[in-house]
Design a protein around this motif. Sequence first.
Motif, PDB file in Angstrom:
ATOM      1  N   SER A  12     -16.544  17.081  46.239  1.00  0.00           N
ATOM      2  CA  SER A  12     -16.107  16.304  47.062  1.00  0.00           C
ATOM      3  C   SER A  12     -14.760  17.013  47.744  1.00  0.00           C
ATOM      4  N   ALA A  13     -14.376  18.343  48.533  1.00  0.00           N
ATOM      5  CA  ALA A  13     -13.447  18.892  49.351  1.00  0.00           C
ATOM      6  C   ALA A  13     -11.917  18.466  49.148  1.00  0.00           C
ATOM      7  N   ARG A  16     -11.066  19.082  54.224  1.00  0.00           N
ATOM      8  CA  ARG A  16     -11.949  19.364  55.016  1.00  0.00           C
ATOM      9  C   ARG A  16     -10.958  20.314  56.201  1.00  0.00           C
ATOM     10  N   ASP A  19      -7.917  19.066  57.905  1.00  0.00           N
ATOM     11  CA  ASP A  19      -6.763  17.872  57.897  1.00  0.00           C
ATOM     12  C   ASP A  19      -5.577  19.067  56.843  1.00  0.00           C
TER      13      ASP A  19
END
Length: 92
Positions: A12-13, A16, A19
Amino acid sequence: MANKQSRLHVPSAPARPGDKPDFSYLTLAPAGSVGRPDINVRVADTQTLAPPEHFTQAFRQKRTLRYGENPHQTAAFYEPAGASPSFLAAAE
């Protein structure tokens, strides 16, 4: 044909779009704390501000690879030692 689950892992980054990213893992000098020469300084007096002549960083081998069109030659992928894995380094 049987449906096989992919071995590719996409982490997962960390943030995003939109954010607020977390840069708490970086160590930064406070603004103004790094030396800056006077505008009239002699070049010889700026040697302590120059980048080091040698720079060493430790890496650890993440995986062995085959080398392009020559499968008998080996290659390897390395990631910085002590760092959290990058997006590419986390790929399986």
